[in-house]
Design a protein around this motif. Sequence first.
Motif, short mmCIF file in Angstrom:
data_model
loop_
_atom_site.label_atom_id
_atom_site.label_comp_id
_atom_site.label_asym_id
_atom_site.label_seq_id
_atom_site.Cartn_x
_atom_site.Cartn_y
_atom_site.Cartn_z
N PRO A 130 0.82 -1.21 0.00
CA PRO A 130 0.00 0.00 0.00
C PRO A 130 0.86 1.26 0.00
N VAL A 131 0.72 2.08 -1.04
CA VAL A 131 1.45 3.35 -1.13
C VAL A 131 0.48 4.45 -1.55
N ARG A 132 0.86 5.71 -1.33
CA ARG A 132 -0.03 6.82 -1.65
C ARG A 132 -0.05 7.13 -3.14
N ASN A 133 1.07 6.85 -3.82
CA ASN A 133 1.16 7.13 -5.24
C ASN A 133 1.58 5.86 -5.98
N PRO A 134 0.67 4.92 -6.13
CA PRO A 134 1.03 3.65 -6.77
C PRO A 134 1.50 3.88 -8.20
N GLY A 135 2.42 2.97 -8.61
CA GLY A 135 2.93 3.03 -9.98
C GLY A 135 4.06 4.01 -10.17
N LYS A 136 4.44 4.74 -9.10
CA LYS A 136 5.53 5.70 -9.23
C LYS A 136 6.78 5.26 -8.46
N GLY A 137 6.84 3.97 -8.15
CA GLY A 137 8.03 3.44 -7.51
C GLY A 137 8.10 3.64 -6.02
N GLU A 138 7.05 4.22 -5.42
CA GLU A 138 7.13 4.49 -3.99
C GLU A 138 7.00 3.23 -3.15
N GLU A 139 6.55 2.12 -3.77
CA GLU A 139 6.57 0.87 -3.01
C GLU A 139 7.99 0.48 -2.63
N ASN A 140 8.96 1.00 -3.36
CA ASN A 140 10.36 0.70 -3.07
C ASN A 140 10.93 1.56 -1.94
N ARG A 141 10.07 2.39 -1.35
CA ARG A 141 10.50 3.15 -0.16
C ARG A 141 9.50 2.97 0.97
N THR A 142 8.78 1.84 0.92
CA THR A 142 7.77 1.56 1.94
C THR A 142 8.23 0.42 2.84
N VAL A 143 8.27 0.70 4.13
CA VAL A 143 8.54 -0.34 5.11
C VAL A 143 7.21 -0.83 5.65
N PHE A 144 7.09 -2.14 5.77
CA PHE A 144 5.80 -2.75 6.08
C PHE A 144 5.97 -3.60 7.34
N ALA A 145 5.09 -3.40 8.31
CA ALA A 145 5.14 -4.16 9.56
C ALA A 145 3.83 -4.89 9.77
N ALA A 146 3.93 -6.06 10.38
CA ALA A 146 2.73 -6.82 10.73
C ALA A 146 2.90 -7.36 12.14
N TYR A 147 1.78 -7.42 12.84
CA TYR A 147 1.77 -7.84 14.24
C TYR A 147 0.65 -8.86 14.45
N LEU A 148 0.94 -9.86 15.29
CA LEU A 148 -0.10 -10.77 15.73
C LEU A 148 -0.48 -10.41 17.15
N VAL A 149 -1.76 -10.22 17.37
CA VAL A 149 -2.27 -9.79 18.68
C VAL A 149 -3.29 -10.81 19.15
N ASN A 150 -3.12 -11.33 20.36
CA ASN A 150 -4.06 -12.34 20.85
C ASN A 150 -5.31 -11.70 21.44
N LYS A 151 -6.22 -12.52 21.92
CA LYS A 151 -7.51 -12.02 22.38
C LYS A 151 -7.41 -11.19 23.66
N SER A 152 -6.26 -11.28 24.32
CA SER A 152 -6.05 -10.46 25.51
C SER A 152 -5.42 -9.12 25.16
N GLY A 153 -5.22 -8.89 23.86
CA GLY A 153 -4.61 -7.65 23.43
C GLY A 153 -3.11 -7.64 23.50
N GLU A 154 -2.51 -8.81 23.74
CA GLU A 154 -1.06 -8.91 23.86
C GLU A 154 -0.43 -9.19 22.49
#
Length: 884
Positions: free
Chosen positions: A743-767
Amino acid sequence: MAPRTVIPVNKGWEFRQADKSEDESKFLPVGQFPTNVHLDLLANGLIPDPFIGKNELDVQWVGEAQWLYRTTFSAPAVASGSKAVLAFDGLDTFATVTLNGTVILETDNMFTPFRHDVTSLLKEGDNELSIHFDSAYLRGWKLVEKYPEHKWGVWNGDSSRLAVRKAQYHWGWDWGPALNTCGPWRPINLEIYDARLADLSFDNTVDESLTSADVKATAVVESVGSRADKVRFEVTLDGKDVASETVHVASGVATASFHVSKPELWYPVRYGKQPLYQVKTILLCGDEAIDEVTKKIGLRRAELIQRPLKDQPGTSFFFQVNNVPLYCGGSDWIPADNFIPRISREKYFDWVRLVAEGNQFMIRVWGGGIYEEQAFYDACDEYGILVWQDFMFGCGNYPAWPELLESIKQEAIENVKLIRHHPSIVIWAGNNEDYQYQESEGLTYNYEDKNPDNWLKTDFPARYIYEKLLSDVCADLIPNTFYHPGSPWGAGRDTHDPTVGDIHQWNVWHGTQEKYQNFDKLVGRFVSEFGMEAFPSVKTIDAYLPLGKDDPDRYPQSSTVDFHNKADGHERRIALYLVENMRYAPDPLEQFVYSTQLMQAECLASAYRLWKRQWKGPGREYCGGALVWQINDCWPVTSWSIADYYLRPKHAYFTVKREMAPVSIGITRREHRHPKDKYTRVYIDTSARIEVWGSNLTLEDLTVDVVYRAWDVETGEQTFERTEKDVPLPENRSTEISAFDVPVRNPGKGEENRTVFAAYLVNKSGEQVARYVNWPEPLKYLHLQKPKELKAALTEDGKTVEVSAEVPVKGVAVECEDDEVKFEDNLVDLVPGEVVSIGVRGAKEGTKIETSDFIFRPSTAVFTIQATADSTAKIAATNILGDG
């Protein structure tokens, strides 16, 4: 009948060079016992430390000389009907033993313990024992010349090692020096007895239901004259009685069987506890105890599962303990020192604890070293680390003349007996890479020919050792432990075949020198070797430079630093992987060391992450484990290890630890092409596609929320956030979660190559239970910013450093001059809006946590933390690959 008496012969030893006269080489005291000649020469100041500078070159003469050891020991009178034996647990290697002027023993095998009856020669009072050691190196070459018909050839060292039953790495390897040792490297004892317990073994069977176990204990009794008549077995757990039985000796054997209901089972680390039953075995003559042997055993059901797979060709290769399938993330192990007698029991435990704390489950004892000390296996038993045990053959075409085969057979029998009771050992393998050497040299191998006599007539006679001799020994002595003819091995298939058996994946670094980002294409059913080099700690480099920090060779490409890297072509290969992936400079040394460790950390983490993705549940165990080459070093060196000689973890240790956590999340970024329409192959746009999966190695199903966030690496602005609710992660497998374009603000202009992407797993206790940050690659193309608000705080209890920044930061590393201060994580990635906690152990009031003085130079990500009496912290840092 008198009890067995054991008298250590460990005092008063002295040595001298035997191929010189006593006028030229006088006897000197040994530095320790057990010992070897290099340690004794060092203790007497006669050689420089071979680990410092290039001193290895100056001590080569030691391995080509002959050496004489002697001592005088006192012995009691041997009563009529009793026996006196000198027991040599290990003589390295070609030794002639003389007692009171009479030659009693000649040895040719470092690995085999020897016993000799000295009843007729032993005197009451003082006895003189001497041992003459010949040069294993020169004797090896004489044997090569004696058998010119054999097709000699090796990887590493030289061909003379193939003829000698000695630790093969003593000839030098691509991570170790050539230091050919000799000496009494394991204990020597005088035993006097009328009868003794010669062997104690166990045949343990755990029912598939895990609700009961049967233990068959067998004691072999050696009697002299009058006979011991009974053996008492006493089984306890944590000091509590479990079972006991007294049985009569028949034909020198006593056997007792025990049924254990609801046994306390031994599990690998994380999956359960490691209870060890103690079996005390007492040899009785009437009611008198005359000998005693105690061993600890673990009850577990261990299996190697090789069965057809769903959706893919070939068969699985994974280990299952107590019905639990295991993804075996672990390491390969080499001897922890070139001079084995100075490895203490405490150091073995420190190494194995480091493995366990790194979320690893398995150690493979590599076939070019030694059958390890009992302390090593004790540590694996106690910490719950599975052991893959090689026999001691590696990287060559071994000969098989009759006398050598007999020596190898005795070696195998004795060493299997010595360590077979350890529950940690789950597999034995015949060799390391000898089948690969056979393939590379085109040696004769017809898998369909099942006649062992024929194998001895070919130019690959060692097949007889691996598929007949060692196989028979294991079938006889450890029938319930899986035997694997070699590593890698795939039932006669090419050793590179990824669909069967195990493979060694060296097309990253060696071979085709693939990009490590392509590890997903280099997977096998079980990858028992792979790796990437990195420099050791700067402290370790300073320790081997003759003048330390003031040494003129204190730079990465110096001849001394290069000397402490034994890998052929290491300069080109390190440079290749560095230049492909990041901006770096060779000066200062600290920054170059950091760069190589970052590269290794990224490489190995990629392998574990991508291969663990292929652990997909029952019938889909497409990859059952990965063992990194290697956990440790035998001297201070640049190598593939993830912790250096001084047990200082490299940054890869921590990235592997994170990838092998109980729950983790994986992300990969692929080029994705968008077609113009379904009838043409013309592309209108190319973007990066994110694939996300979760790995749940626990034994419980989980339901988590997955939180996604993205930032522009140049501005630090957040560009995306989304949450997927109630995502199932079934137990003990990896599960695909999602796939979408970056996901980038200006797709197709190469900005995906300056995007850092993070993902988190969160359990039902919010941890938060898992976290991963994915960066555009190669890292060298990124314009990362120097943070203005990089903060760190030491918590009040002094046990945690909390780190944060307002812009994305790649690979923040913390260090401390005090080696007693240990970090539980390192090389962490930071993104805006979160705090990363790093556990700290050993910090005291006034502890100074810092880095070298190259802070604020480009391309660094290290900082200083000053822990003060009021538990505050000061910090300074700059961004990896940054422009600041």
